[in-house]
Motif scaffolding. Structure first.
Motif: not given
Length: 233
Positions: A152-160, A162-171
């Motif tokens: 996935m190419t991360l869109p500019a309006d993604s809520p994540y 600028g955030k650390a990847s470890g904070l993304i609550p992946l499935p």
């Protein structure tokens, strides 16, 4: 690693060269005398034989191979080669080339194929990967484990952004395996931030793809009302 490649055409030879450059031992098999051209890949072993015949595969010592790649231009031959390699010789890993998209459904473990490679699917995935933002693009399917390599190419309006990847609550059972940014490859750490325009590569179960897509790009993939209603019950 010893690798046998059935099909010494342009595809088989190209694969052989890459594997030899990476230090592997390669045997090229083809039933057509015109295809036996040792000068094209001088560091490979060559065998004039029909990979669909058990006696030919015995001559090729397939039981000593770690991987068999069925790369002929005939889907039937690729299926038979994969099945014989797996069932008669116990080859640990088989890869089958799919020439016709309508035959892709046959290239499964039932026919001895661990991994199938479909050129039309790869090309369409590369096109999608190049032009889509905010959508998951399936690049590769792992037959064992029912998992896919997706991008996935991360869109500019993604809520994540600028955030650390470890904070993304992946499935569950989903893993971020690489971040591609400015022609650089980054191995993600929990502290590694993700940015708008990053190409993110994940290994994810098929059933979790929609959830991952909504998580990273919620504005482009809003949750269906009927699904939300079921969750509230």
């Amino acid at each position: 690693m010893r690798v046998a490649i059935a099909g010494a055409g342009a595809v088989g030879r190209s694969i052989a060269r890459e594997l030899i450059e990476n230090g592997h031992e390669v045997l090229l098999i083809d039933k057509s005398p015109a295809s036996i051209r040792p000068e094209r890949v001088p560091d490979a072993e060559w065998l004039l034989a029909d990979s669909c015949e058990l006696s030919s595969l015995e001559e090729a010592r397939l039981d000593k191979c770690d991987v068999v790649i069925a790369a002929t231009g005939d889907d039937k031959a690729n299926l038979v080669t994969s099945l014989l390699a797996k069932t008669e010789f116990g080859v640990p890993r088989t890869v089958g080339r799919v020439n016709h998209p309508n035959n892709e459904w046959l290239f499964t473990e039932a026919w001895g194929v661990d991994v199938n490679v479909s050129t039309p699917r790869i090309m369409s995935a590369l096109v999608e990967e190049a032009v889509t933002v905010g959508d998951l693009v399936r690049l590769f399917t792992f037959r064992q484990g029912n998992a896919n390599l997706v991008e996935m190419t991360l869109p500019a309006d993604s809520p994540y952004v600028g955030k650390a990847s470890g904070l993304i609550p992946l499935p569950e059972n989903c893993a971020l395996v690489s971040i591609l940014r400015d022609s650089q490859v980054y191995v993600p750490t929990p502290e590694q931030p993700v940015e708008s325009g990053d190409e993110l590569l994940f290994v994810v179960p098929s059933e979790a793809e929609d959830e991952l897509e909504r998580l990273l790009a919620p504005s482009a993939h809003p949750e269906r009302p009927e699904r939300a209603e079921r969750q509230d019950r």
